[in-house]
Enzyme design. Structure first.
Site, PDB file in Angstrom:
ATOM      1  N   THR A 228       0.962  -1.183   0.040  1.00  0.00           N
ATOM      2  CA  THR A 228      -0.168  -0.210   0.077  1.00  0.00           C
ATOM      3  C   THR A 228       0.604   1.205   0.137  1.00  0.00           C
ATOM      4  OG1 THR A 228       0.007  -0.227   2.665  1.00  0.00           O
ATOM      5  CG2 THR A 228      -2.180  -1.082   0.826  1.00  0.00           C
ATOM      6  N   ARG A 230       4.506   2.663  -2.464  1.00  0.00           N
ATOM      7  CA  ARG A 230       4.255   2.985  -3.833  1.00  0.00           C
ATOM      8  C   ARG A 230       5.014   1.470  -4.898  1.00  0.00           C
ATOM      9  NH1 ARG A 230       1.796   6.515  -2.590  1.00  0.00           N
ATOM     10  NH2 ARG A 230       2.367   8.583  -2.454  1.00  0.00           N
ATOM     11  N   ASP A 254      -1.812  -2.169  -3.669  1.00  0.00           N
ATOM     12  CA  ASP A 254      -2.666  -0.744  -3.731  1.00  0.00           C
ATOM     13  C   ASP A 254      -2.289   0.625  -4.705  1.00  0.00           C
ATOM     14  OD1 ASP A 254      -5.444   0.527  -2.824  1.00  0.00           O
ATOM     15  OD2 ASP A 254      -3.905   2.342  -2.068  1.00  0.00           O
ATOM     16  N   GLU A 259       1.523   2.673 -13.142  1.00  0.00           N
ATOM     17  CA  GLU A 259       0.203   3.140 -12.081  1.00  0.00           C
ATOM     18  C   GLU A 259      -0.338   4.527 -13.230  1.00  0.00           C
ATOM     19  OE1 GLU A 259      -0.345   2.995  -8.294  1.00  0.00           O
ATOM     20  OE2 GLU A 259      -0.076   5.326  -8.456  1.00  0.00           O
ATOM     21  N   HIS A 291      -4.859   2.743  -5.808  1.00  0.00           N
ATOM     22  CA  HIS A 291      -4.644   3.988  -4.618  1.00  0.00           C
ATOM     23  C   HIS A 291      -5.489   4.222  -3.742  1.00  0.00           C
ATOM     24  CE1 HIS A 291      -0.591   6.375  -4.700  1.00  0.00           C
ATOM     25  NE2 HIS A 291      -1.226   6.614  -3.573  1.00  0.00           N
ATOM     26  N   GLN A 292      -6.087   3.574  -3.344  1.00  0.00           N
ATOM     27  CA  GLN A 292      -7.311   3.896  -2.883  1.00  0.00           C
ATOM     28  C   GLN A 292      -6.575   3.869  -1.485  1.00  0.00           C
ATOM     29  OE1 GLN A 292     -10.647   0.661  -4.035  1.00  0.00           O
ATOM     30  NE2 GLN A 292     -11.458   1.005  -1.781  1.00  0.00           N
ATOM     31  N   ALA A 293      -6.017   3.580  -1.103  1.00  0.00           N
ATOM     32  CA  ALA A 293      -5.787   3.041   0.707  1.00  0.00           C
ATOM     33  C   ALA A 293      -6.345   4.540   2.040  1.00  0.00           C
ATOM     34  CB  ALA A 293      -4.756   2.767   0.843  1.00  0.00           C
TER      35      ALA A 293
HETATM   36  P1  NAI Z   1       6.484   7.737   7.367  1.00  0.00           P
HETATM   37  O1  NAI Z   1       7.615   8.326   6.907  1.00  0.00           O
HETATM   38  O2  NAI Z   1       6.030   8.115   8.328  1.00  0.00           O
HETATM   39  O3  NAI Z   1       7.337   6.706   7.782  1.00  0.00           O
HETATM   40  C1  NAI Z   1       8.006   6.196   6.484  1.00  0.00           C
HETATM   41  C2  NAI Z   1       9.467   4.737   7.345  1.00  0.00           C
HETATM   42  O4  NAI Z   1      10.094   4.059   5.864  1.00  0.00           O
HETATM   43  C3  NAI Z   1      10.087   5.918   8.532  1.00  0.00           C
HETATM   44  O5  NAI Z   1      10.299   4.833   9.491  1.00  0.00           O
HETATM   45  C4  NAI Z   1      11.028   5.686   7.586  1.00  0.00           C
HETATM   46  O6  NAI Z   1      13.054   5.113   8.509  1.00  0.00           O
HETATM   47  C5  NAI Z   1      11.113   3.864   6.874  1.00  0.00           C
HETATM   48  N1  NAI Z   1      12.161   4.292   5.789  1.00  0.00           N
HETATM   49  C6  NAI Z   1      12.713   5.256   4.607  1.00  0.00           C
HETATM   50  N2  NAI Z   1      13.791   4.333   4.551  1.00  0.00           N
HETATM   51  C7  NAI Z   1      14.037   3.286   4.036  1.00  0.00           C
HETATM   52  C8  NAI Z   1      14.511   2.278   3.506  1.00  0.00           C
HETATM   53  N3  NAI Z   1      15.748   1.823   3.083  1.00  0.00           N
HETATM   54  N4  NAI Z   1      13.970   1.008   4.066  1.00  0.00           N
HETATM   55  C9  NAI Z   1      13.359   0.549   5.534  1.00  0.00           C
HETATM   56  N5  NAI Z   1      12.571   1.449   5.861  1.00  0.00           N
HETATM   57  C10 NAI Z   1      12.690   2.591   5.018  1.00  0.00           C
HETATM   58  O7  NAI Z   1       5.129   6.970   6.320  1.00  0.00           O
HETATM   59  P2  NAI Z   1       3.833   6.728   6.164  1.00  0.00           P
HETATM   60  O8  NAI Z   1       3.459   7.901   6.750  1.00  0.00           O
HETATM   61  O9  NAI Z   1       3.992   5.169   7.569  1.00  0.00           O
HETATM   62  O10 NAI Z   1       3.864   6.053   5.066  1.00  0.00           O
HETATM   63  C11 NAI Z   1       4.656   5.379   4.004  1.00  0.00           C
HETATM   64  C12 NAI Z   1       4.337   5.468   3.466  1.00  0.00           C
HETATM   65  O11 NAI Z   1       2.763   5.084   2.679  1.00  0.00           O
HETATM   66  C13 NAI Z   1       4.637   6.465   2.468  1.00  0.00           C
HETATM   67  O12 NAI Z   1       5.790   7.473   1.824  1.00  0.00           O
HETATM   68  C14 NAI Z   1       3.590   6.372   0.729  1.00  0.00           C
HETATM   69  O13 NAI Z   1       4.553   6.371  -0.685  1.00  0.00           O
HETATM   70  C15 NAI Z   1       2.912   5.111   1.549  1.00  0.00           C
HETATM   71  N6  NAI Z   1       1.854   6.287   1.463  1.00  0.00           N
HETATM   72  C16 NAI Z   1       0.494   5.715   0.569  1.00  0.00           C
HETATM   73  C17 NAI Z   1      -0.892   5.594   0.676  1.00  0.00           C
HETATM   74  C18 NAI Z   1      -2.202   5.122  -0.279  1.00  0.00           C
HETATM   75  O14 NAI Z   1      -2.705   5.502  -0.458  1.00  0.00           O
HETATM   76  N7  NAI Z   1      -2.001   3.530  -0.643  1.00  0.00           N
HETATM   77  C19 NAI Z   1      -1.220   7.282   1.245  1.00  0.00           C
HETATM   78  C20 NAI Z   1      -0.313   7.526   1.855  1.00  0.00           C
HETATM   79  C21 NAI Z   1       1.294   7.137   2.173  1.00  0.00           C
END
Ligand code: NAI
Length: 344
Positions: A228, A230, A254, A259, A291-293
């Site tokens: 969910t 990227r 998702d 996409e 991409h609905q999450a």
């Molecule tokens: P966040 O920034 O709070 O957490 C991301 C985590 O990934 C951090 O703890 C970071 O240290 C870690 N990280 C960074 N590089 C890494 C690596 N190489 N290996 C492992 N972990 C690593 O972000 P949040 O808010 O938790 O969102 C996570 C992802 O969810 C976003 O980057 C976004 O791509 C995706 N997302 C998807 C949505 C959807 O509708 N499907 C909606 C919102 C976010």
């Protein structure tokens, strides 16, 4: 203050109009995505508001800069579609770091349950008065091991939800949280021990194709993959190969690597040109949502409120906004917690 709003969907407008009007912002809504050919639509606007599949590369940034645009306001948390490095010194970039991590974490669990308990298949059957149970055998989540990759806002909530189901949670993060109570292991250990793997890290050069053929090779037979985060975290061809080899038990997606030209639109009357996506969707053990999450009422309101707040804060506060993505400090997001002044 006028803001060019790209890739507008009907569900975006109500909250943005409400919060924008309350703060004296006028949005010019465009259904088209932002790219080099559409950047001229922002003429006369001080800011642009973009979403995950708008293209904000060097050419687009230069075009916006030449038109006098001062701010790119992402209405998303992820910002891999913006060349933040190129924007530095020209246009400031702000995002919405958190709008509802629950929305995404809950959607990940919804996909998992739907997939392993075959809810989508049962729904279709009973609508045609087919009450047979053949092929609907699932498995208990209780006692299973889930590997959470990325323990930020969303990953931590997903881990908490999994604990509620009585699952053993393993975690991997590039920057582990000291007091999270999570059992951090190496990525290889997570791959080899998990029955279910859920991706919650951002897309970076380092994480692109984190799940490739070699990673899948290390996983348990029958592993369930959830993405969910990227699309490009997973090499889609390797995923398909893993499914065909019966190594991957199920995949819940998702997001999908390619996409941008497909998701968020009704393509039902069209021939799908992406053979890989079509093949994945045709698999009985692949579940795709487009991409609905993020799409909950709470999230939409939070996105609009924070985005409007970011724009107002930037223009009323001499360019200072807590949610700025700053390239200069080298930490993109984390720098904002350390600095008090604008970055350029
Ligand atoms: P966040 O920034 O709070 O957490 C991301 C985590 O990934 C951090 O703890 C970071 O240290 C870690 N990280 C960074 N590089 C890494 C690596 N190489 N290996 C492992 N972990 C690593 O972000 P949040 O808010 O938790 O969102 C996570 C992802 O969810 C976003 O980057 C976004 O791509 C995706 N997302 C998807 C949505 C959807 O509708 N499907 C909606 C919102 C976010």
């Amino acid at each position: 203050m006028t803001v060019a709003f790209f890739d507008t969907k009907p569900y975006d407008k109500p909250a943005f109009v409400e919060f924008g009007t309350a703060h004296g912002l006028e949005f010019r809504f465009f259904e088209t995505k932002l790219n080099a050919s559409t950047a001229a639509l922002a003429q006369g606007c001080e800011a642009v508001c973009v979403f995950v599949n708008d293209t904000v590369d060097a050419a687009v940034i230069d075009a916006l800069y030449a038109q006098g645009v001062k701010l790119i306001a992402l209405r998303s948390a992820g910002y891999n579609n913006v060349d933040v490095r190129h924007a530095f010194g020209k246009i400031h970039v702000v995002h919405v770091p958190a709008y509802s991590p629950y929305a995404v974490a809950e959607h990940a669990m919804a996909l998992l349950l739907t997939s392993i308990r075959r809810i989508h298949k049962a729904y279709n059957r009973t609508r045609e008065f087919n009450f047979s149970l053949g092929g609907l055998v699932g498995f208990d989540l209780h006692g299973k091991t889930v590997g959470v990759v990325g323990t930020g806002r969303i990953g931590c909530i997903f881990a908490e939800i999994c604990r509620g189901f009585g699952m053993r949670v393993l975690a991997y993060d590039r920057f582990p949280k000291a007091d999270s109570g999570l059992a951090y292991v190496s990525l290889d250990e997570l791959f080899t021990q998990s029955d279910i793997i859920s991706l919650h890290c951002p897309l970076t050069d380092e994480t692109r194709h984190l799940i490739d053929g070699a990673a899948i090779e290390k996983m348990k037979k029958g592993v369930v993959l959830l993405n969910t985060s990227r699309g490009a975290l997973i090499d889609a061809q390797a995923l398909l190969d893993g499914i065909k080899a019966r190594k991957i038990g199920a995949a819940c997606l998702d997001v999908y690597e390619e996409e941008a030209d497909v998701f968020f639109e009704d393509r039902s009357g069209h021939i799908l040109s992406d053979d890989l996506l079509a093949r994945l969707i045709s698999m009985p053990n692949v579940l795709v949502t487009s991409h609905q999450a993020f799409l909950t009422e709470e999230a939409l309101r939070n996105i609009a409120e924070t985005t409007v707040g970011n724009i107002c804060s930037f223009f009323e506060n001499d360019g200072i906004c807590d949610n700025e993505l700053c390239y200069r400090c080298g930490h993109i997001e984390r720098c904002k917690k350390e600095r008090k002044e604008r970055c350029f």
